[in-house]
Design a protein around this motif. Structure first.
Motif, PDB file in Angstrom:
ATOM      1  N   UNK A 169      -8.663  19.804  -3.218  1.00 19.75           N
ATOM      2  CA  UNK A 169      -7.937  20.970  -4.068  1.00 19.75           C
ATOM      3  C   UNK A 169      -8.224  20.658  -5.572  1.00 19.75           C
ATOM      4  N   UNK A 175      -3.678  16.216  -6.917  1.00 17.64           N
ATOM      5  CA  UNK A 175      -4.291  17.456  -7.086  1.00 17.64           C
ATOM      6  C   UNK A 175      -3.491  18.781  -6.981  1.00 17.64           C
ATOM      7  N   UNK A 176      -2.348  18.756  -6.373  1.00 16.40           N
ATOM      8  CA  UNK A 176      -1.426  19.831  -6.049  1.00 16.40           C
ATOM      9  C   UNK A 176      -0.109  19.753  -6.705  1.00 16.40           C
ATOM     10  N   UNK A 223       2.593  19.066  -5.442  1.00 15.06           N
ATOM     11  CA  UNK A 223       3.901  19.126  -4.622  1.00 15.06           C
ATOM     12  C   UNK A 223       4.795  17.875  -4.362  1.00 15.06           C
ATOM     13  N   UNK A 255      -0.485  24.746   1.567  1.00 13.97           N
ATOM     14  CA  UNK A 255      -0.050  23.909   0.810  1.00 13.97           C
ATOM     15  C   UNK A 255       0.651  22.673   1.699  1.00 13.97           C
ATOM     16  N   UNK A 285       0.234  23.757  -7.732  1.00  8.34           N
ATOM     17  CA  UNK A 285      -0.484  24.699  -7.101  1.00  8.34           C
ATOM     18  C   UNK A 285       0.544  25.329  -5.992  1.00  8.34           C
ATOM     19  N   UNK A 321      -0.400  20.329   4.864  1.00  5.36           N
ATOM     20  CA  UNK A 321      -1.281  20.312   5.491  1.00  5.36           C
ATOM     21  C   UNK A 321      -0.790  20.248   6.963  1.00  5.36           C
ATOM     22  N   UNK A 374       5.550  24.183  -1.778  1.00  4.13           N
ATOM     23  CA  UNK A 374       5.448  23.585  -3.058  1.00  4.13           C
ATOM     24  C   UNK A 374       6.580  23.552  -3.978  1.00  4.13           C
ATOM     25  N   UNK A 419       0.345   3.425   6.573  1.00  5.24           N
ATOM     26  CA  UNK A 419      -0.670   2.648   5.877  1.00  5.24           C
ATOM     27  C   UNK A 419      -1.687   1.961   6.939  1.00  5.24           C
ATOM     28  N   UNK A 474       5.245   8.096  -0.276  1.00  4.85           N
ATOM     29  CA  UNK A 474       5.474   7.813   1.067  1.00  4.85           C
ATOM     30  C   UNK A 474       6.944   6.885   1.400  1.00  4.85           C
ATOM     31  N   UNK A 518       7.258  16.673  -1.288  1.00  2.00           N
ATOM     32  CA  UNK A 518       6.379  16.937  -0.244  1.00  2.00           C
ATOM     33  C   UNK A 518       4.892  16.314  -0.395  1.00  2.00           C
ATOM     34  N   UNK A 519       4.220  16.225   0.350  1.00  2.00           N
ATOM     35  CA  UNK A 519       2.805  15.814   0.537  1.00  2.00           C
ATOM     36  C   UNK A 519       2.046  16.818   0.868  1.00  2.00           C
ATOM     37  N   UNK A 520       1.006  17.468  -0.281  1.00  2.00           N
ATOM     38  CA  UNK A 520       0.149  18.424  -0.268  1.00  2.00           C
ATOM     39  C   UNK A 520      -1.386  17.825  -0.224  1.00  2.00           C
ATOM     40  N   UNK A 521      -1.350  16.884  -0.859  1.00  2.00           N
ATOM     41  CA  UNK A 521      -2.831  16.434  -1.044  1.00  2.00           C
ATOM     42  C   UNK A 521      -3.034  14.914  -1.081  1.00  2.00           C
ATOM     43  N   UNK A 522      -2.013  14.355  -1.690  1.00  2.00           N
ATOM     44  CA  UNK A 522      -2.039  12.870  -1.681  1.00  2.00           C
ATOM     45  C   UNK A 522      -3.323  12.387  -2.428  1.00  2.00           C
ATOM     46  N   UNK A 523      -3.619  13.053  -3.364  1.00  2.00           N
ATOM     47  CA  UNK A 523      -4.566  12.807  -4.280  1.00  2.00           C
ATOM     48  C   UNK A 523      -4.304  13.511  -5.738  1.00  2.00           C
ATOM     49  N   UNK A 570      -5.380  16.355   3.248  1.00  2.00           N
ATOM     50  CA  UNK A 570      -5.929  17.185   2.724  1.00  2.00           C
ATOM     51  C   UNK A 570      -7.755  17.632   3.030  1.00  2.00           C
ATOM     52  N   UNK A 617       0.770  -1.193   0.037  1.00  2.00           N
ATOM     53  CA  UNK A 617      -0.028   0.041  -0.051  1.00  2.00           C
ATOM     54  C   UNK A 617       0.842   1.284  -0.064  1.00  2.00           C
ATOM     55  N   UNK A 618       1.953   1.193   0.250  1.00  2.00           N
ATOM     56  CA  UNK A 618       3.059   2.255   0.153  1.00  2.00           C
ATOM     57  C   UNK A 618       3.042   3.212  -1.025  1.00  2.00           C
ATOM     58  N   UNK A 619       2.992   4.321  -0.942  1.00  2.00           N
ATOM     59  CA  UNK A 619       2.748   5.016  -2.284  1.00  2.00           C
ATOM     60  C   UNK A 619       4.193   5.383  -2.615  1.00  2.00           C
TER      61      UNK A 619
END
Lengths: 167, 729
Positions: free
Chosen positions: B652, A43-44, A46, B189, A146, B191, A100, B124, A24, A36-41, B271, A19-21
């Motif tokens: 975002x 979207x940003x 970073x 930016x 972003x 979190x 960012x 995790x 991470x 950096x982790x800004x959103x983990x999705x 986020x 499961x480790x991205x």
């Protein structure tokens, strides 16, 4: 899962929870916290790193998918002295809080290569000619990164200056 | 030795203008730049500690009474070490108060409230377990609609001067319109993140916070320990914009779990949790009334606001803060009403009050200028008061006229009727607005050490959240002590250092800067005493003292380092004179006649903020404000589901902050100014002024372009298109 990641020219053998991205893995397992982790999705931007030379969001991919891949993080850029791009970010104040910034810089490096290879963007008028290094091209191509401090003018100017000097 | 100053009146000696090093105000590169462009600046979650484990917060999925958790099942999951369901705050602490944030009293008062923390060996495992934990809730009916909610009228926020109703009845021209702004979010930016480690009874928290001396006390009270047992470290903070003023659930949770487990615990908000578990800017309804005579002189100003917050929270978005003194008018009325809702807590977001209050007021001013058939710049120039219109106090300085005039000239301002210019399917138009923002000084302390080798160190628990504190404190010390900036080191973000103002309310640079100035003044006095001269006669430059044609290296004057402390406190100055900052915004937009899309083509801001400490970092802050204005005008809106109040677009991808391509070329001009009433360095805040009204220049430009008047932000294409269709039908 056992994998080998080649990060900034150095090989790392890792035994990771599937499961480790990739993000991470870099931050928690290799302690490379420049990414950096800004959103983990996704979207940003970073967490932008270079995967075999191309920019990707490290949060949107699992580490175990990258056995044997070559990854460049911010720690691998300017390790022996700041690059002209990094210097230009400082000079043009292309950041405030700086969170960012590693993603912006990795993204700019990847974008420069895409430009060099002639990839068009949404704002490219002529899809068959080599895209020019205009303000709009840079702004368009950097819009996946972003910046809430809103240092976009400095970011564009820094990239324009450093890529312009290379051209 | 400590140098203390309480600011009771104008500081007219302007000592900084007489220094010789010539570095203050210059566009110095940030000293923290090399660390930030190489990824080596370490933010809160990036400290590496042995045996550290990870915690993930759990949100309330609905409003109601908490009714148990299935903790046993989750405790049995792989890697899970603890499930905390007690002790977490209901919401973040407000800024600049020493109290802990409120507890939840067994209730989930809004969807998204932090109600539990799951700790596991890995992120995790903790994430999986936190998602699995079921939160038992006896549902109750949430209050979501401000118009159907119990409301309060805080006494100190009401104003009634003269007779506004009579002025409205008698005036040659009037305006009575209602405007709306949505919930907005700081969305920094980085979190919110905390790593807690205990050494016996002492806690060290690596946190992403703005005001450390308060954060330490808030955390201590939340944990029931003495503040002296808490150390907060925040050398680099990835943006705050108000959301990191007070401690949040991740700090309390990390500290509680770390104490329980005897291991360091890292808790980083996801986020989506940042949007829910920290503070938002309240949605506002603003009724604005204006009355004017035929010459465009205002006779009456009314500004009624309805804002919201959770029950029990004292903060309410001070929408009318700028309305107290922006324009002259003998008849004035302000009604401030707070609805108690079951929504995410409200707190300070960049320029609380003026960011939305001045913005909508400046839209109303534009509408009124049109009714009077006046150039909107001229209309504003005619109504600048010569003293505080509420109580007659003098202004410490009022640069609004200069900002308007200079801005109009630099922008090439030309007033035109709506729908005068078209390029293809795009309507082109320009708009403007004024900017006003209150200015404050708060208590701040710093320590400065000068060595015989000509090196200085500045130490304070001040933070740099991107604002440029490392740069400007370095520059102040270098200027005062006559040192090249490379010889000055600034150390920030550690509560073991003298307590500073913290970052917030635009007072950080001037307040912490004044404390550094005072500490340096004390060092200068000690050097002068050793030379047997008056401090005023001492020149320090490039590590040398210069006096009476003699140049003496510091090494010949000092045999050991000198360490001093500076301490500034607000006094009567802010009570005697109205302290504020002023500016003007100008924007050119293109509005698509087919799609209703608005693109900002260029933007210009002129600002007066007293002495500029670093023109590069100050300009960057102004860019930030202008761009936040673009976001506020065009895209930003946190949407609450009308059924349960949950923030629908809490990430975002869906909460649209401006991206690079949304931002055109920006021009910023900082007007020369010294405000002696402000503080000993004659400097005022700049980080917030540039958002106060910026969005109005865009909204007014939309009207100038295509004739559509937007009164409900943001001006998304659907609203603009509806207006276009109305005009054309």
């Amino acid at each position: 899962m056992n994998i080998t990641l080649r990060v900034n020219g150095e090989s790392h053998d890792l035994d990771l929870d599937p499961r480790v991205s990739l993000l991470d893995a870099l931050r928690h397992h290799l302690h490379l916290t420049g990414t950096k982790k800004g959103c983990d999705h996704g979207q940003c931007g970073a967490c932008t790193v270079l995967l075999n030379g191309r920019r990707i969001n490290a949060c949107l991919t699992l580490a175990c998918m990258h056995d044997g891949d070559d990854i460049t993080t911010i720690e691998g850029i300017g390790a022996d002295g700041l690059t002209p791009l990094q210097q230009a970010f400082i000079e043009h104040d292309g950041f405030q809080c700086g969170y960012c910034t590693p993603g912006q810089i990795c993204s700019a490096v990847g974008m420069a290569e895409e430009l060099r290879q002639g990839w068009p963007s949404h704002v490219t008028d002529d899809l068959t000619a080599d895209p020019e290094l205009t303000r709009d091209e840079i702004a368009e191509r950097m819009s996946g990164n972003l910046c809430r401090c809103s240092c976009y003018p400095g970011i564009v100017n820094a990239i324009r200056q450093s890529l312009g000097e290379q051209a | 030795m400590k140098r203390h100053a309480k600011i009771d009146g104008p500081q007219t000696d302007r000592r900084l203008d007489g220094m010789a090093q010539g570095v203050l105000g210059q566009p110095l590169d940030r000293p923290d730049g090399p660390l930030k462009v190489t990824g080596r600046a370490t933010y809160a979650a990036e400290v590496r500690l042995d045996r550290m484990v990870h915690g993930v917060l759990v949100r309330a999925p609905r409003v109601g009474t908490l009714n148990g958790f299935d903790t046993e099942r989750v405790r049995g999951m792989a890697g899970v070490l603890a499930v905390l369901t007690e002790g977490l705050p209901r919401n973040s602490a407000q800024g600049a108060i020493a109290k802990s944030p409120p507890g939840n009293e067994g209730k989930a008062q809004y969807v998204g409230q932090p109600v539990a923390l799951v700790v596991a060996e890995t992120l995790e495992q903790a994430t999986h377990a936190a998602w699995t934990l079921e939160v038992g809730i006896m549902p109750s009916i949430p209050v979501i609609n401000p118009h159907a909610a119990p409301t309060e009228f805080p006494e100190k926020k009401q104003r009634d001067l003269g007779d506004l109703e009579a002025a409205m009845a008698e005036a040659a021209a009037t305006l009575d319109e209602t405007y709306h702004t949505p919930t907005l979010s700081s969305a920094p930016m980085e979190p919110h993140a905390s790593i807690a480690e205990w050494d016996g009874e002492r806690l060290t928290l690596h946190g992403a916070y703005q005001m450390l001396k308060f954060n330490r006390k808030q955390l201590a009270e939340a944990l029931g320990i003495d503040p002296s047992a808490v150390r907060v470290l925040a050398p680099y903070v990835g943006g705050g914009f108000g959301s990191k003023l007070g401690i949040s659930a991740e700090a309390v949770g990390a500290a509680l779990a770390a104490r329980m487990l005897g291991r360091p615990v890292s808790v980083v908000m996801h986020r989506r949790q940042v949007f829910e578990m920290t503070t938002r800017r309240s949605q506002t309804q603003q009724r604005i009334r204006l009355a004017a005579d035929v010459d465009g002189h205002l006779l009456g100003i009314g500004h009624d606001a309805l804002v919201s917050n959770l029950p029990g929270e004292t903060f309410s978005e001070p929408v009318q803060q700028g309305t107290d003194f922006n324009y002259a008018a003998p008849n004035r009325k302000v009604v401030h009403e707070v609805a108690r809702l079951n929504l995410i807590a409200c707190g300070s977001v960049r320029a609380p009050g003026e960011a939305v209050g001045v913005t909508m007021f400046e839209v109303a001013m534009d509408e009124m200028a049109h009714r009077l058939n006046l150039d909107p710049v001229e209309f504003r120039l005619r109504n600048i008061p010569d003293h505080d219109p509420l109580d007659g106090k003098p202004f410490s300085s009022n640069m609004l006229a200069q900002a308007l005039t200079e801005g109009a000239q630099r922008f090439g301002w030309r007033h035109q009727p709506p729908r005068s210019r078209r390029e293809g399917e795009w309507w082109i138009g320009t708009g403007m607005s004024a900017a006003v923002r209150v200015n404050m000084l708060t208590e701040s302390e710093a320590r400065v050490t000068l060595t015989p080798e000509g090196r200085a160190k500045v130490e304070t628990d001040m933070t740099d959240i991107g604002t440029g504190t490392y740069a400007i404190l370095t520059q102040i010390a270098a200027e005062m002590l006559g040192l090249p900036v490379a010889q000055v080191e600034t150390v920030l973000g550690d509560t073991d250092l003298p307590p500073a103002s913290g970052s917030g309310g635009s007072f950080g640079a001037a307040s912490s800067g004044s404390s550094v100035y005072l500490a340096c003044l004390e060092i200068r006095s000690q050097i002068a005493a050793r030379l047997g001269i008056a401090e005023e006669d001492l020149t320090l430059k490039d590590g040398h003292a210069i006096h009476a044609n003699r140049t003496i290296p510091l090494s010949q004057i000092l045999d050991a380092p000198i360490t001093t402390e500076g301490h500034v406190e607000p006094g009567d100055s802010g009570k005697i004179a109205r302290n504020a900052t002023y500016g003007a915004h100008f924007a050119e937009v293109a509005v698509n006649d087919v799609t209703g899309e608005t693109r900002v083509r260029r933007m210009l801001g002129t600002y007066a903020c007293g002495r500029v400490l670093n023109v590069k970092t100050a300009t960057s802050q102004c860019h930030g404000g202008l761009i936040w204005g673009i976001g506020m005008a065009l895209t930003e809106e946190l949407i609450h589901d009308p059924r349960d109040g949950h923030a629908v677009n809490r990430d975002l991808a869906e909460f649209h902050i401006p991206v690079n391509r949304d931002v055109p070329d920006l021009e910023v001009y900082l007007l020369p100014e010294r405000d002696d009433w402000a503080n000993p360095i004659q400097s005022k805040g700049i980080g917030e002024l540039s958002i106060c009204g910026a969005g109005a220049s865009v909204i007014n430009a939309i009207h100038a372009a295509c004739g559509v008047r937007i009164r409900d932000l943001p001006a998304t294409p659907d609203k603009v298109l509806a207006g276009l269709m109305q005009i054309e039908s």
